[in-house]
Design a protein around this motif. Structure first.
Motif, short mmCIF file in Angstrom:
data_model
loop_
_atom_site.label_atom_id
_atom_site.label_comp_id
_atom_site.label_asym_id
_atom_site.label_seq_id
_atom_site.Cartn_x
_atom_site.Cartn_y
_atom_site.Cartn_z
N ARG A 20 0.93 -1.04 -0.07
CA ARG A 20 0.14 -0.11 -0.60
C ARG A 20 0.46 1.09 -0.41
NH1 ARG A 20 -3.43 -0.91 5.00
NH2 ARG A 20 -2.20 1.32 5.43
N THR A 21 0.50 2.24 -0.78
CA THR A 21 1.19 3.15 -0.84
C THR A 21 1.42 4.40 0.33
OG1 THR A 21 0.46 3.86 -2.71
CG2 THR A 21 1.12 5.63 -2.13
N GLU A 22 0.57 4.21 1.37
CA GLU A 22 0.36 4.35 2.77
C GLU A 22 2.22 4.15 3.49
OE1 GLU A 22 -2.72 3.01 1.67
OE2 GLU A 22 -2.87 5.01 1.69
N ALA A 23 2.32 2.98 3.00
CA ALA A 23 2.68 2.01 4.70
C ALA A 23 4.48 2.61 3.71
CB ALA A 23 2.55 1.13 4.35
N ARG A 24 4.49 3.08 2.89
CA ARG A 24 5.89 3.60 2.48
C ARG A 24 6.25 4.71 2.91
NH1 ARG A 24 4.45 2.81 -3.77
NH2 ARG A 24 3.91 0.54 -3.64
N SER A 25 7.60 4.65 3.02
CA SER A 25 8.78 6.17 3.51
C SER A 25 9.39 7.12 2.15
CB SER A 25 9.71 6.17 4.69
OG SER A 25 10.79 4.47 4.35
N ARG A 26 9.63 7.89 2.08
CA ARG A 26 10.43 8.46 1.40
C ARG A 26 11.42 7.59 1.23
NH1 ARG A 26 8.54 12.76 -0.81
NH2 ARG A 26 8.19 14.53 -0.44
N ASN A 27 11.90 7.53 1.98
CA ASN A 27 13.55 6.19 2.00
C ASN A 27 13.09 4.74 1.31
OD1 ASN A 27 15.41 8.45 2.96
ND2 ASN A 27 15.54 7.32 4.74
N ASP A 28 11.76 4.51 1.66
CA ASP A 28 11.51 3.56 0.90
C ASP A 28 10.93 3.45 -0.27
OD1 ASP A 28 10.33 0.37 0.56
OD2 ASP A 28 8.67 0.90 0.84
N GLU A 29 9.86 4.59 -1.49
CA GLU A 29 9.58 5.02 -1.92
C GLU A 29 11.53 5.42 -3.65
OE1 GLU A 29 7.73 9.02 -1.99
OE2 GLU A 29 5.56 7.42 -1.25
N LYS A 30 12.68 6.20 -2.61
CA LYS A 30 13.83 5.91 -3.43
C LYS A 30 13.90 5.09 -3.42
CE LYS A 30 14.37 10.94 -1.28
NZ LYS A 30 15.18 12.04 -0.42
N LEU A 31 14.07 4.39 -2.80
CA LEU A 31 14.72 2.68 -2.99
C LEU A 31 14.34 1.49 -3.97
CD1 LEU A 31 16.68 0.40 -2.01
CD2 LEU A 31 15.21 -0.01 -0.29
N THR A 32 12.82 2.35 -4.29
CA THR A 32 12.43 1.28 -5.57
C THR A 32 12.68 2.04 -6.43
OG1 THR A 32 10.21 1.36 -3.78
CG2 THR A 32 9.48 1.65 -5.79
N VAL A 33 12.37 3.29 -6.62
CA VAL A 33 13.11 3.91 -7.77
C VAL A 33 14.83 3.44 -8.35
CG1 VAL A 33 13.73 6.36 -8.92
CG2 VAL A 33 11.78 6.62 -7.18
N ILE A 34 15.16 3.71 -7.54
CA ILE A 34 17.13 2.77 -8.32
C ILE A 34 16.75 1.63 -8.18
CG2 ILE A 34 18.72 2.35 -6.51
CD1 ILE A 34 18.64 4.76 -4.84
N ILE A 35 16.02 0.54 -7.55
CA ILE A 35 15.98 -0.87 -8.30
C ILE A 35 15.36 -0.53 -9.76
CG2 ILE A 35 14.82 -2.91 -7.95
CD1 ILE A 35 15.11 -2.05 -5.14
N VAL A 36 14.06 0.39 -9.77
CA VAL A 36 13.48 0.53 -10.99
C VAL A 36 14.64 0.35 -12.59
CG1 VAL A 36 11.83 1.87 -12.34
CG2 VAL A 36 11.27 0.31 -10.71
N LEU A 37 15.46 2.15 -11.80
CA LEU A 37 16.08 2.04 -12.67
C LEU A 37 17.40 0.60 -13.03
CD1 LEU A 37 16.91 5.74 -11.05
CD2 LEU A 37 15.62 5.33 -13.84
N ALA A 38 17.47 -0.07 -11.55
CA ALA A 38 18.91 -0.25 -12.59
C ALA A 38 17.81 -1.59 -13.07
CB ALA A 38 19.36 -0.83 -11.01
N LEU A 39 17.01 -2.26 -13.23
CA LEU A 39 16.37 -3.36 -14.43
C LEU A 39 16.30 -2.70 -15.26
CD1 LEU A 39 14.49 -5.72 -14.40
CD2 LEU A 39 12.81 -4.31 -13.80
N GLY A 40 16.29 -1.23 -15.94
CA GLY A 40 15.99 -0.26 -17.08
C GLY A 40 17.61 -0.12 -17.57
#
Length: 69
Positions: free
Chosen positions: A21-41
């Motif tokens: 769920r979006t409400e359960a995410r912190s800023r650092n969690d969102e940043k980590l997700t972005v980094i993982i998605v960029l690595a996948l790309g």
């Protein structure tokens, strides 16, 4: 011997992270997700699948640009 495709592993991690769920995410969690998605790309980009996706997105962008004229 078991081998793991890095692209598949990153895709699974992304899917698991995005199911939360979006409400359960912190800023650092969102940043980590972005980094993982960029690595996948970066991992997918040089593969035939990545090139196909890039070609498709290029044609889509070109079609949108042409239709707005």
């Amino acid at each position: 011997m078991l081998t793991i495709n890095v692209g598949v592993l990153l895709a699974v991690i992304v899917l698991l992270r995005l199911r939360r769920r979006t409400e359960a995410r912190s800023r650092n969690d969102e940043k980590l997700t972005v980094i993982i998605v960029l690595a996948l790309g970066v991992v997918i980009a040089p593969t035939p699948l990545g090139e196909g996706i890039g070609d498709f997105l290029g044609q889509l962008a070109s079609g949108i640009t042409d239709s707005s004229r």
